[in-house]
Design a protein around this motif. Structure first.
Motif, short mmCIF file in Angstrom:
data_model
loop_
_atom_site.label_atom_id
_atom_site.label_comp_id
_atom_site.label_asym_id
_atom_site.label_seq_id
_atom_site.Cartn_x
_atom_site.Cartn_y
_atom_site.Cartn_z
N GLY A 1 -0.28 6.41 1.48
CA GLY A 1 0.56 5.41 0.52
C GLY A 1 1.11 4.27 1.31
O GLY A 1 2.00 3.46 1.00
N VAL A 2 0.11 3.55 2.08
CA VAL A 2 0.50 2.35 2.89
C VAL A 2 -0.82 1.51 2.59
O VAL A 2 -1.94 1.71 2.94
CB VAL A 2 0.63 2.52 4.23
CG1 VAL A 2 0.88 1.11 5.06
CG2 VAL A 2 1.73 3.39 4.72
N TYR A 3 -0.58 0.39 1.77
CA TYR A 3 -1.50 -0.45 1.16
C TYR A 3 -1.74 -1.75 1.69
O TYR A 3 -2.45 -2.62 1.19
CB TYR A 3 -1.44 -0.63 -0.39
CG TYR A 3 -1.27 0.84 -1.37
CD1 TYR A 3 -2.44 1.38 -1.57
CD2 TYR A 3 -0.04 1.30 -1.37
CE1 TYR A 3 -2.46 2.54 -2.15
CE2 TYR A 3 -0.08 2.37 -1.88
CZ TYR A 3 -1.13 3.12 -2.52
OH TYR A 3 -1.01 4.28 -3.18
N ALA A 4 -1.13 -2.14 2.86
CA ALA A 4 -1.24 -3.29 3.55
C ALA A 4 -0.90 -2.96 4.90
O ALA A 4 -0.19 -2.27 5.64
CB ALA A 4 -0.25 -4.52 2.79
N PRO A 5 -1.45 -4.07 5.94
CA PRO A 5 -1.31 -4.02 7.32
C PRO A 5 0.12 -3.60 7.39
O PRO A 5 0.93 -4.29 7.11
CB PRO A 5 -1.95 -4.77 7.87
CG PRO A 5 -3.10 -5.50 6.87
CD PRO A 5 -2.31 -5.00 5.68
#
Length: 347
Positions: A70-74
């Protein structure tokens, strides 16, 4: 209504509770401040995504696995906690005891860093995590694999339609009586801004006057710079029908289902915390017209007090905006890449 019981021995661990939407401010509290309970009595909510310990650094996880979490960017770190954890108010917990060796915290309470710290009073199995340290909303988080949901025998609370909600009862004032900003506002507003940036694909947008008049320049620093290309307006139940040409509509989230209100025509909508939205959209009580002449002898005045004024400028929660932004799948769109690189970690 439901109760949650221990998966091992069947002991009842909660009072009867009804499911409502997970509050948008759940994971964002004010540092060095004690908070009230997150949930209203006799309610529970479910967090579908991992959020909490154990954490792993982004660089060790990789983009694909992070997206599955559920984390789509650094981001600094990625949670590998259980999905679908259940949160209740501490006062609704039953027959649970603290596990002393797992009660570490920062300074004023327990923060859950050591994992589940509440055991079933019947069999001793670890079943939940109490959290009440500074900067955290007081809550008990039930572990999904350690509990089971059962009917309580009480009638279910029906889900109201939009026109059945008493919206005035959901109003959350932006300023506390002592002049401090509401913790809930400081978290909920930047969460909505992250959704707004994603919906507008990082194009400059003009916010409605009530928001800009109240919150000032604090909001502008999160939005793309430049002359506005889009206009955001408040819309929702009880308000004048939005026009079909409106660019973006700021609408309330249903307090039970969590779904945003939808206009009768197709439009881009951005969910806003119901309590924040209701402050602007629900007309408050107004003072009656003053009578002419002097106040009669022995009659007390009934003037309306001035609304409390904050003693400092509005400060959005330091990570509510960026943490929400990296958890929106839209952040991967090419149109948002430059914005993401500039603002994803901005406090």
């Amino acid at each position: 209504m439901d109760v949650f019981v221990c998966a091992g021995c069947g002991a009842e661990l909660t009072a009867p509770v009804s499911r409502v939407a997970l509050p948008v401010h759940t994971h964002f509290g004010a540092w060095e401040q004690l908070h009230p309970p997150l949930m209203e009595p006799a309610t529970y909510a479910v967090e579908p995504l991992p959020f909490g310990a154990p954490w792993r650094p982004w660089n060790d996880v990789g983009e694909d696995l992070a997206a599955r979490q559920g984390v789509y960017a650094p981001w600094y770190s990625v949670s590998f906690a259980a999905r679908d954890r259940i949160v209740i108010a501490p006062g609704d917990s039953r027959d649970m005891v603290l596990i002393p060796e797992k009660c570490a915290g920062y300074c004023r309470g327990i923060d859950g860093r050591d994992g589940p710290n509440l055991a079933c009073g019947g069999c001793g199995s670890a079943v939940a995590t109490r959290m009440d340290d500074c900067g955290l909303w007081q809550a008990v988080w039930l572990e999904p694999d350690a509990v089971r949901r059962r009917p309580s025998g009480l009638p279910a609370v029906p889900t109201p339609d939009w026109d059945e909600l008493d919206l005035e009862s959901y109003v959350v004032p932006p300023v506390e009586p002592d002049g401090s900003w509401s913790f809930r506002w400081e978290a909920a507003v930047p969460v909505a801004l992250a959704h707004l940036v994603a919906a507008c694909e990082a194009r400059p947008v003009a916010l409605p006057d009530p928001l800009t008049d109240l919150l000032g320049d604090a909001l502008a620093r999160y939005l793309p710079a430049g002359p506005p290309e889009l206009t955001a307006r408040l819309a929702g139940p009880g308000m004048p029908a939005p026009r079909s040409g409106d660019d973006v509509l700021l609408v309330p989230r249903h307090p039970v289902t969590g779904q945003p209100w939808r206009p009768p025509h197709a439009a881009v909508v951005v969910p806003l915390d119901t309590g924040v939205w209701a402050h602007f959209a629900v007309p408050g009580e107004t003072s009656p017209l003053p009578a002419s002449g002097r106040v009669p002898e022995g009659v007390l005045r009934d003037d309306y007090p001035l609304p409390p004024r904050p003693w400092r400028s509005f400060l959005p929660h330091s990570t509510a905006f960026s943490s929400t932004l990296v958890r929106l799948p839209a952040i991967r769109r090419p149109a948002l890449r430059a914005y993401r690189d500039r603002f994803a970690h901005r406090p």
